[in-house]
Design a protein around this motif. Structure first.
Motif, PDB file in Angstrom:
ATOM      1  N   SER A  70      11.728  -8.258   2.146  1.00 45.95           N
ATOM      2  CA  SER A  70      13.104  -7.898   2.499  1.00 45.95           C
ATOM      3  C   SER A  70      13.146  -6.787   3.535  1.00 45.95           C
ATOM      4  O   SER A  70      14.215  -6.428   4.022  1.00 45.95           O
ATOM      5  N   GLY A  71      11.998  -6.247   3.892  1.00 40.92           N
ATOM      6  CA  GLY A  71      11.984  -5.167   4.862  1.00 40.92           C
ATOM      7  C   GLY A  71      10.586  -4.627   5.084  1.00 40.92           C
ATOM      8  O   GLY A  71       9.585  -5.155   4.587  1.00 40.92           O
ATOM      9  N   ILE A  72      10.521  -3.551   5.834  1.00 42.43           N
ATOM     10  CA  ILE A  72       9.256  -2.991   6.270  1.00 42.43           C
ATOM     11  C   ILE A  72       8.432  -2.440   5.108  1.00 42.43           C
ATOM     12  O   ILE A  72       7.204  -2.535   5.105  1.00 42.43           O
ATOM     13  N   TYR A  73       9.087  -1.882   4.095  1.00 42.44           N
ATOM     14  CA  TYR A  73       8.351  -1.318   2.966  1.00 42.44           C
ATOM     15  C   TYR A  73       7.604  -2.415   2.207  1.00 42.44           C
ATOM     16  O   TYR A  73       6.411  -2.278   1.917  1.00 42.44           O
ATOM     17  N   GLU A  74       8.288  -3.494   1.893  1.00 37.12           N
ATOM     18  CA  GLU A  74       7.644  -4.586   1.171  1.00 37.12           C
ATOM     19  C   GLU A  74       6.511  -5.200   1.981  1.00 37.12           C
ATOM     20  O   GLU A  74       5.487  -5.606   1.431  1.00 37.12           O
ATOM     21  N   LEU A  75       6.686  -5.266   3.296  1.00 36.17           N
ATOM     22  CA  LEU A  75       5.653  -5.853   4.148  1.00 36.17           C
ATOM     23  C   LEU A  75       4.367  -5.033   4.107  1.00 36.17           C
ATOM     24  O   LEU A  75       3.261  -5.587   4.103  1.00 36.17           O
ATOM     25  N   ALA A  76       4.502  -3.708   4.077  1.00 32.90           N
ATOM     26  CA  ALA A  76       3.333  -2.825   4.094  1.00 32.90           C
ATOM     27  C   ALA A  76       2.819  -2.476   2.703  1.00 32.90           C
ATOM     28  O   ALA A  76       1.775  -1.833   2.578  1.00 32.90           O
ATOM     29  N   ARG A  77       3.510  -2.884   1.650  1.00 28.80           N
ATOM     30  CA  ARG A  77       3.143  -2.479   0.292  1.00 28.80           C
ATOM     31  C   ARG A  77       1.746  -2.920  -0.147  1.00 28.80           C
ATOM     32  O   ARG A  77       1.102  -2.201  -0.937  1.00 28.80           O
ATOM     33  N   PRO A  78       1.194  -4.060   0.331  1.00 25.54           N
ATOM     34  CA  PRO A  78      -0.174  -4.406  -0.073  1.00 25.54           C
ATOM     35  C   PRO A  78      -1.206  -3.344   0.285  1.00 25.54           C
ATOM     36  O   PRO A  78      -2.253  -3.245  -0.366  1.00 25.54           O
ATOM     37  N   ILE A  79      -0.926  -2.541   1.288  1.00 23.44           N
ATOM     38  CA  ILE A  79      -1.854  -1.472   1.667  1.00 23.44           C
ATOM     39  C   ILE A  79      -1.796  -0.338   0.652  1.00 23.44           C
ATOM     40  O   ILE A  79      -2.779   0.377   0.442  1.00 23.44           O
ATOM     41  N   GLY A  80      -0.676  -0.168   0.016  1.00 21.48           N
ATOM     42  CA  GLY A  80      -0.483   0.899  -0.960  1.00 21.48           C
ATOM     43  C   GLY A  80       0.945   1.398  -0.896  1.00 21.48           C
ATOM     44  O   GLY A  80       1.552   1.435   0.181  1.00 21.48           O
TER      45      GLY A  80
END
Length: 458
Positions: A70-80
């Protein structure tokens, strides 16, 4: 879950909205300046520019669609989670009140007004202009549901009509020939890579990650709720807007190259575009350009403010959307009055740091189904990209930082041991090494898991 089937008109409206949010200050002035820098090599430089200026933003929208984020946070969340939060904040700040949004006011002012007032009067006029500009921005972005009407249906058509008028004169009676234009030293042997790096200045790849939430909400507002349908609609709509943007970029780059027959290399694209418009249409050309620049930058300011506010409200819901929007518009007004040159000078190192991280994140997200979205691959690749990205930021920083002795020593080591460092692309080799390690670790884990399962079955 029921989904409303969309018509071509709906796709065009969403695509128009995306175009309006993407095409702003940098998109108007940097291609013109690139054409002047590249001269006869305008097409080679232009192709490099299109990679980061159009293809990468398109891939950013596709990455959000593939991962159903849904946005940039969810996209980068696999990194941590901590990394995702920090990356989101830095991106929001860069696209919001620190750099991109203030630039949307200073650029049209520089193009249309600054040349007609004295240096002593310029700060006062900039203050008045930016106050009105961000007042309108706040009014248009105060309700997220109104963004489609404010951008897609009203401002975009006006901008495209004005831009078509400039293009018509340029193609019917060009100022000169592009293939004989002088090529600056940097573009004689590195036109493609320099064009690639110039595309960073548009900030569109970062904007694509931030605009994802606006796109999703707009599509839902049209009656689609199924995640798969939303992803397909977002990809199709973004393709329409990016294609139009690419054609405009090439036209602007070509116009910049042809202008060298009449004008000298300008200090910035704003001045160059003002000279070109005046050459074609006289004072009326300058007025048209000033109106055009204001319209296109206003649409981007609305999109940036809305996306900034929605992204941070979603992450920090205790602070209302309207409060974030006030912060975005108020801080942008204050920073805009520092001036365009200072904004560009300090935004460049941030872009040199964020873009490698954004590029690797986008590519990993699109390819994630191939390695089952394993966070290990994300983390190794990002870890190996961070250090060279930081070195690129130091190298691009203003002299007060980049000329420090310890910075020069680090950059000397960077240039000695990492390939493509002199082009600002030293992150590529480390990122590939990190990717290889991440994939190897993942493959070994899969093999161990498969062996364990097989043993248990036996």
């Amino acid at each position: 879950m029921q989904t409303q089937k969309l018509s071509l008109k709906h796709y065009l409206i969403i695509g128009s909205m995306l175009f309006g949010m993407f095409f702003g200050a940098g998109n108007l002035i940097f291609p013109i300046h690139l054409g002047q820098l590249a001269g006869a090599h305008w097409l080679t430089a232009g192709l490099g520019f299109l990679l980061t200026g159009t293809l990468l933003p398109l891939l950013g929208i596709i990455a959000i669609s593939v991962t159903r984020s849904s946005g940039i946070y969810e996209l980068a969340r696999p990194i941590g989670k901590r990394y995702a939060t920090l990356f989101m904040i830095l991106t929001c700040a860069t696209l919001g009140p620190l750099f991109a949004t203030p630039r949307t006011a200073t650029t049209p002012f520089q193009i249309g007004i600054a040349g007609h007032v004295s240096a002593s009067q310029a700060p006062l006029y900039l203050g008045i202009y930016s106050l009105i500009f961000f007042g309108i921005t706040y009014w248009a972005s105060r309700k997220p549901s109104g963004i489609m009407d404010a951008i897609g249906k009203l401002l975009n058509p006006a901008f495209l009509i004005l831009l078509a008028l400039i293009f018509g004169f340029a193609f019917i009676k060009p100022l000169g020939t592009a293939h004989t234009a002088k090529v600056t030293a940097a573009y004689q042997g590195g036109a493609f890579l320099n064009g690639f790096l110039q595309g960073y200045n548009t900030m569109d790849a970062l904007a694509a990650l931030l605009f994802g939430i606006v796109v999703v909400n707009a599509i839902r507002g049209l009656g689609q709720h199924n995640p798969t349908a939303i992803a397909k609609t977002a990809a199709k709509s973004s393709l329409l807007s990016i294609t139009l943007e690419a054609l405009i970029y090439l036209g602007l780059i070509w116009i910049g190259a042809t202008s060298l027959t009449v004008f000298k290399l300008s200090a910035d694209g704003g001045l160059a575009f003002s000279q070109i418009a005046k050459a074609f249409l006289g004072i009326s050309g300058e007025i048209i350009l000033a109106v055009m620049a204001t319209l296109t930058c206003l649409t981007t300011a609305v999109g940036l403010s809305s996306s900034f506010s929605e992204a941070l409200h979603a992450k920090f819901p205790r602070i209302a959307y309207r409060t974030w929007n006030r912060l975005a518009c108020g801080a942008s007004f204050l920073i805009a009055n520092i001036g365009l040159d200072q904004i560009i000078a300090w935004s460049t190192p941030m872009l040199m740091f964020l873009y490698p991280l954004a590029i690797t994140l986008i590519m990993l997200s699109i390819a994630s189904p191939l390695f089952r979205h394993d966070p290990i691959v994300y983390r190794w690749t990002t870890a190996f990209t961070l250090i060279p990205a930081g070195l690129d930021a130091l190298n691009a920083a203003p002299a007060v930082i980049s000329r420090q002795t310890w910075v020069q020593q680090l950059l000397a080591l960077d240039d000695k041991y990492l390939p493509f460092a002199k082009y600002g692309m030293d992150w590529i080799a480390p990122a590939l090494i990190g990717l290889a390690i991440g994939l190897s670790v993942t493959a070994i884990r899969w093999a161990i898991t498969a062996h364990t399962v097989k043993t248990d079955q036996e």
